[in-house]
Scaffold this active site. Structure first.
Site, PDB file in Angstrom:
ATOM      1  N   GLU A 194      35.627  24.710  75.425  1.00 13.86           N
ATOM      2  CA  GLU A 194      35.460  23.260  75.349  1.00 13.86           C
ATOM      3  C   GLU A 194      34.227  22.939  74.516  1.00 13.86           C
ATOM      4  OE1 GLU A 194      37.659  21.283  78.877  1.00 13.86           O
ATOM      5  OE2 GLU A 194      35.532  21.389  79.267  1.00 13.86           O
TER       6      GLU A 194
ATOM      7  N   SER B  81      38.949  16.361  74.663  1.00 12.88           N
ATOM      8  CA  SER B  81      39.739  15.257  74.103  1.00 12.88           C
ATOM      9  C   SER B  81      41.134  15.686  73.643  1.00 12.88           C
ATOM     10  CB  SER B  81      38.976  14.560  72.972  1.00 12.88           C
ATOM     11  OG  SER B  81      37.754  14.060  73.463  1.00 12.88           O
TER      12      SER B  81
ATOM     13  N   GLU C 291      29.605  19.757  81.742  1.00 11.86           N
ATOM     14  CA  GLU C 291      28.953  18.685  82.501  1.00 11.86           C
ATOM     15  C   GLU C 291      28.144  19.276  83.659  1.00 11.86           C
ATOM     16  OE1 GLU C 291      32.500  16.389  83.148  1.00 11.86           O
ATOM     17  OE2 GLU C 291      32.535  15.877  81.024  1.00 11.86           O
TER      18      GLU C 291
ATOM     19  N   LYS D  58      37.836  15.262  87.008  1.00  9.11           N
ATOM     20  CA  LYS D  58      36.398  14.943  87.098  1.00  9.11           C
ATOM     21  C   LYS D  58      36.157  14.056  88.332  1.00  9.11           C
ATOM     22  CE  LYS D  58      36.001  15.789  82.202  1.00  9.11           C
ATOM     23  NZ  LYS D  58      35.284  15.542  80.952  1.00  9.11           N
TER      24      LYS D  58
ATOM     25  N   ASN E 294      41.756  18.101  84.534  1.00 10.95           N
ATOM     26  CA  ASN E 294      40.442  18.033  85.180  1.00 10.95           C
ATOM     27  C   ASN E 294      40.164  16.559  85.436  1.00 10.95           C
ATOM     28  OD1 ASN E 294      37.789  18.133  85.966  1.00 10.95           O
ATOM     29  ND2 ASN E 294      36.988  18.826  83.992  1.00 10.95           N
TER      30      ASN E 294
HETATM   31  C1  3PY Z   1      37.681  16.762  78.504  1.00 12.34           C
HETATM   32  O1  3PY Z   1      38.674  16.928  77.800  1.00 12.34           O
HETATM   33  O2  3PY Z   1      37.018  15.731  78.473  1.00 12.34           O
HETATM   34  C2  3PY Z   1      37.252  17.807  79.428  1.00 12.34           C
HETATM   35  O3  3PY Z   1      36.077  17.926  79.680  1.00 12.34           O
HETATM   36  C3  3PY Z   1      38.254  18.656  80.088  1.00 12.34           C
HETATM   37  O4  3PY Z   1      37.667  19.491  81.034  1.00 12.34           O
END
Ligand code: 3PY
Length: 251
Positions: free
Chosen positions: A168, A214, A98, A11, A9
């Site tokens: 998550e 993480s 998020e 982001k 991801n």
């Molecule tokens: C992260 O590991 O920071 C995440 O949000 C993965 O989507």
């Protein structure tokens, strides 16, 4: 069908040129390798078509990180599920914490997004997870169950079978804190039990449940060795081949 999956991801990172370079480099790094997992990269909207154009689709799937909760029309700035599908992307990450926190995505909005994603042939990677206070007060199981129930449990068995889930814990996102392998397994087993109760054992056993928060090269092997952890949704560590490849190879 339950599969091992390592999904990046990105982001809101990488210019178009940087993203295409990363996708090409990853594609190159995976050439000739036999992998024990499916690899997906979740890019910003503007990268989707270009990235889909440079990767070997047999090895790397492409995901959007969001789609609109409307079909089409006067929604300035939005990108529909049909538009995402038209780029060559085949997955869409939905319900990331998020988006829930900063863009106020409610369970009802997410339900619409899931519906539209499925209607357009996209596989949703649906994220759930509790915040720190919810874990500390012992409510984490109920919170996660509630998120799944509210946005997904109206789906038919046939449609639910197309969903990938990602657990998550919000307290582990971008904080450097990771759930321990035991905490991840405990929640993943709970999620699978929740799915058994609603959709039965066969569908529950066939659902891929990824861990995110993480996850990185040093903890991936231990996390993925759990029976109910089918892979990872990887944030920062997906932004460079040198960090992402060892996670893919942790399977
Ligand atoms: C992260 O590991 O920071 C995440 O949000 C993965 O989507």
């Amino acid at each position: 069908m339950r599969k091992n999956i390592v999904a990046g991801n990105w982001k809101m990172n990488k210019t178009l040129q940087e993203g295409v370079t990363l996708a090409k480099d990853l594609n190159e790094a995976l050439k000739g390798k036999t992998l024990n997992c499916d690899v997906i990269i979740g890019t910003p909207f503007i990268h989707l078509a270009s990235v889909a154009g440079v990767v070997d689709k047999n090895k790397i799937g492409v995901a959007a990180q969001n789609c609109a909760d409307k079909v089409s029309g006067a929604y300035t700035g939005e990108v529909s599920a049909a538009m995402v599908a038209s780029t060559g992307a085949t997955y869409v990450i939905l319900g990331h914490s998020e988006r829930r926190a900063y863009y106020h995505e409610t369970p009802e909005i997410l339900k619409e997004k899931v519906r539209l994603a499925l209607d357009n042939g996209l596989t949703p990677i649906f994220c759930v997870g509790e915040v720190l206070e919810e874990r500390e007060s012992g409510n984490h199981f109920e919170v996660v169950k509630g998120q799944i129930r509210a946005s997904l449990f109206d789906l038919s068995s046939e449609d639910f079978a197309k969903i990938v889930l990602a657990y998550e814990p919000v307290w582990a996102i971008g904080t450097g804190k990771t759930a321990t392998a035991d905490q991840a397994q405990e929640m993943h087993a709970f999620i699978r039990k929740t799915l058994v109760e609603k959709y039965g054992k066969e569908i529950a056993d066939n659902t891929s449940i990824l861990y995110g928060g993480s996850a990185n090269a040093s903890n991936a092997k231990e996390l993925f060795s759990n029976p109910d952890v089918d892979g990872g949704l990887i944030g920062g560590a997906s932004l460079g081949v040198e960090k992402f490849l060892p996670i893919i190879e942790a399977f």
